[in-house]
Design a protein around this motif. Structure first.
Motif, PDB file in Angstrom:
ATOM      1  N   MET A   1     -19.042  -7.273  44.546  1.00 56.91           N
ATOM      2  CA  MET A   1     -18.458  -6.845  43.277  1.00 56.91           C
ATOM      3  C   MET A   1     -18.790  -7.865  42.190  1.00 56.91           C
ATOM      4  O   MET A   1     -18.627  -9.058  42.392  1.00 56.91           O
ATOM      5  CB  MET A   1     -16.935  -6.748  43.458  1.00 56.91           C
ATOM      6  CG  MET A   1     -16.184  -6.336  42.220  1.00 56.91           C
ATOM      7  SD  MET A   1     -14.671  -7.305  42.063  1.00 56.91           S
ATOM      8  CE  MET A   1     -14.835  -7.874  40.399  1.00 56.91           C
ATOM      9  N   SER A   2     -19.291  -7.380  41.070  1.00 53.86           N
ATOM     10  CA  SER A   2     -19.563  -8.323  39.975  1.00 53.86           C
ATOM     11  C   SER A   2     -19.023  -7.766  38.670  1.00 53.86           C
ATOM     12  O   SER A   2     -18.963  -6.556  38.463  1.00 53.86           O
ATOM     13  CB  SER A   2     -21.064  -8.604  39.858  1.00 53.86           C
ATOM     14  OG  SER A   2     -21.746  -7.411  39.574  1.00 53.86           O
ATOM     15  N   LEU A   3     -18.592  -8.681  37.818  1.00 52.72           N
ATOM     16  CA  LEU A   3     -17.960  -8.316  36.550  1.00 52.72           C
ATOM     17  C   LEU A   3     -18.578  -9.177  35.457  1.00 52.72           C
ATOM     18  O   LEU A   3     -18.830 -10.365  35.668  1.00 52.72           O
ATOM     19  CB  LEU A   3     -16.455  -8.611  36.664  1.00 52.72           C
ATOM     20  CG  LEU A   3     -15.595  -8.460  35.414  1.00 52.72           C
ATOM     21  CD1 LEU A   3     -15.341  -6.980  35.121  1.00 52.72           C
ATOM     22  CD2 LEU A   3     -14.245  -9.161  35.604  1.00 52.72           C
ATOM     23  N   ALA A   4     -18.826  -8.569  34.299  1.00 52.41           N
ATOM     24  CA  ALA A   4     -19.324  -9.355  33.162  1.00 52.41           C
ATOM     25  C   ALA A   4     -18.362  -9.187  31.994  1.00 52.41           C
ATOM     26  O   ALA A   4     -18.043  -8.062  31.596  1.00 52.41           O
ATOM     27  CB  ALA A   4     -20.716  -8.881  32.779  1.00 52.41           C
ATOM     28  N   VAL A   5     -17.874 -10.304  31.487  1.00 54.72           N
ATOM     29  CA  VAL A   5     -16.966 -10.298  30.331  1.00 54.72           C
ATOM     30  C   VAL A   5     -17.816 -10.596  29.111  1.00 54.72           C
ATOM     31  O   VAL A   5     -18.448 -11.646  29.020  1.00 54.72           O
ATOM     32  CB  VAL A   5     -15.870 -11.368  30.509  1.00 54.72           C
ATOM     33  CG1 VAL A   5     -14.925 -11.354  29.323  1.00 54.72           C
ATOM     34  CG2 VAL A   5     -15.116 -11.151  31.819  1.00 54.72           C
ATOM     35  N   LEU A   6     -17.850  -9.643  28.163  1.00 57.36           N
ATOM     36  CA  LEU A   6     -18.825  -9.725  27.066  1.00 57.36           C
ATOM     37  C   LEU A   6     -18.188 -10.075  25.728  1.00 57.36           C
ATOM     38  O   LEU A   6     -17.194  -9.465  25.335  1.00 57.36           O
ATOM     39  CB  LEU A   6     -19.527  -8.365  26.897  1.00 57.36           C
ATOM     40  CG  LEU A   6     -20.160  -7.781  28.157  1.00 57.36           C
ATOM     41  CD1 LEU A   6     -20.701  -6.377  27.861  1.00 57.36           C
ATOM     42  CD2 LEU A   6     -21.270  -8.688  28.660  1.00 57.36           C
ATOM     43  N   GLY A   7     -18.786 -11.046  25.060  1.00 60.69           N
ATOM     44  CA  GLY A   7     -18.458 -11.285  23.651  1.00 60.69           C
ATOM     45  C   GLY A   7     -17.230 -12.109  23.381  1.00 60.69           C
ATOM     46  O   GLY A   7     -16.772 -12.197  22.240  1.00 60.69           O
ATOM     47  N   ALA A   8     -16.652 -12.747  24.410  1.00 59.54           N
ATOM     48  CA  ALA A   8     -15.452 -13.565  24.166  1.00 59.54           C
ATOM     49  C   ALA A   8     -15.853 -14.895  23.543  1.00 59.54           C
ATOM     50  O   ALA A   8     -16.940 -15.407  23.792  1.00 59.54           O
ATOM     51  CB  ALA A   8     -14.720 -13.813  25.477  1.00 59.54           C
TER      52      ALA A   8
END
Ligand SMILES: [Zn+2]
Length: 421
Positions: A1-8
């Motif tokens: 499982m992979s997650l990308a948090v964008l633009g923080a």
């Protein structure tokens, strides 16, 4: 499982945080997405580490608001103990689930707990998605009694450790003797040996009231930290809650032994303990420090943002020096970075657990000024925390924690059963 948090916002610029297998895999402005990444839009938000509540009794949500503003012994004898005598595992499970929901909502990602039915708290932690170090609560009234009584305490400890060890990956089992005045010397000595055997942490209340110190000196001839050392319970895996009345020599000893002290400024003030934790003296000695709310019976909130403000303010006030406990230092302590025994540390670095918050940068309170100072002095968790993530799992998004309606309904049911509504 992979997650990308964008633009923080991170470190003063827009960044991408990638999570793989629950850990921070990449973090920075030039991280590229992968096809398999789930994405989380974090534009307009700031990425910060999650907070760590290092001393609480989670399931006491059931007893919140039940006997406020009473003298301590009246409150315990007339209100708390009669209800606690009736608590079963389901009561504690739902009480702890409510606590976990409140913690998620206010930006706490892990906590350290001491309460009855620890196995039920462990299950609640696992089901909520948080992390916690949960202690087997050990108490024998302080009277050594018979060998059979000690055997009973040992059996309870082993049974509780077994339940906690099987509760799940996010639960760490430890031992939680209540205090030096409620646990007898033979039991304390056994707890020290048992903890050493498996490298378990030991979580205990110490030096919360002046009476405790006076009684200890009268009965043992030494102050509480020296007594704890004498029974083999003061070491690098010891967590001392409160420490309000610790003296200079005790602080020297605690620093030498490498123990952690958890300060609980709101509960200390609400219960009017009359003293202030010697923060500056502890810092000067390099003692590991952590922050806790204590239970909702004596706080009554789990909001560590409020707790940070109280810590900074009471220490400045007591020292007559506004430079004591500056915001950045208090923030670091609240993220668990001040103690090697925090259930997880507050470091957002490659390889560390992906436990973090997204804070709404467009909150009015965060419009101007230093971000850390604003988080400590100007906000509360429920106002500014938009998203809470633990181990790469999103536990709250847009301020909404899943399952709260059911948790509230079940807690009301349990309260009716206990006769406290
Ligand atoms: Zn406590």
């Amino acid at each position: 499982m992979s997650l990308a948090v964008l633009g923080a916002r991170w470190d003063g610029r827009d960044a991408v945080l990638r999570v793989e297998d629950g850990r921070v895999a990449e973090l920075g402005p030039d991280v590229s997405l992968r096809e398999e990444d789930e994405t989380l839009d974090a534009r307009g938000m700031t990425l910060v580490p999650g907070l760590v509540n290092s001393h609480t009794h989670a399931a006491m949500t059931l007893l919140r608001g039940y006997g406020d503003d009473m003298p301590l012994m009246d409150w315990l004898e007339q209100k708390i103990w009669p209800v606690e005598a009736k608590l079963d595992a389901d009561d504690v499970y739902w009480g702890a689930r409510l606590a976990c929901a409140e913690m998620i909502r206010t930006g706490t990602v892990s906590f350290r707990d001491m309460y009855w039915q620890p196995g039920a708290t462990g299950r609640a932690v696992e089901d909520s998605g948080l992390r916690a170090a949960v202690g087997a609560p050990l108490i024998d009234g302080g009277d050594p009694g018979s060998d059979a009584k000690l055997e009973e305490l040992k059996e309870f400890a082993e049974r509780s450790l077994g339940q906690l060890e099987s509760a799940g990956d996010r639960v760490t089992a430890e031992l939680a003797p209540h205090a030096i005045y409620t646990v007898s010397e033979p039991a304390l000595r056994w707890i020290g040996e048992r903890a050493a055997q498996d490298g378990l942490a030991v979580h205990i209340h110490l030096s919360e009231t002046e009476d405790e110190v006076r009684d200890c000196v009268a009965a043992r001839g030494v102050r509480p930290a020296f007594y704890l050392d004498r029974v083999g319970l003061l070491g690098p895996r010891t967590v001392l809650a409160h420490g309000v009345w610790l003296g200079e020599a005790e602080l020297d000893l605690i620093a030498e032994r490498g123990a952690t002290v958890v300060t609980n400024p709101v509960a200390n003030q609400k219960l009017a303990v009359g003293g202030v934790f010697p923060y500056r003296a502890a810092r000067e000695r390099g003692i590991h420090l952590a922050l806790g709310t204590d239970g909702p019976g004596s706080n009554n909130s789990f909001d560590l943002f409020t707790e940070m403000k109280f810590l900074a303010l009471i220490q400045k006030h007591a020292a007559r020096d506004p430079a004591v406990a500056p915001a950045a230092e208090v923030w670091e302590i609240a993220t668990g970075a001040g103690s090697p025994l925090a259930p997880e540390s507050g470091r957002l670095e490659i390889g560390e657990p992906a436990d973090f918050l997204l804070v709404r940068t467009d909150a009015p309170e965060l419009t101007l000024g230093d971000m850390t100072a604003n988080l400590v002095y100007a906000t509360s968790g429920a106002e500014v925390v938009d998203t809470t993530v633990v181990g790469g799992h999103v536990l709250m998004r847009s301020g909404v924690v899943g399952g709260v309606d059911e948790i509230r309904a079940r807690v009301l049911e349990r309260a009716r059963r206990l006769g406290i509504t």
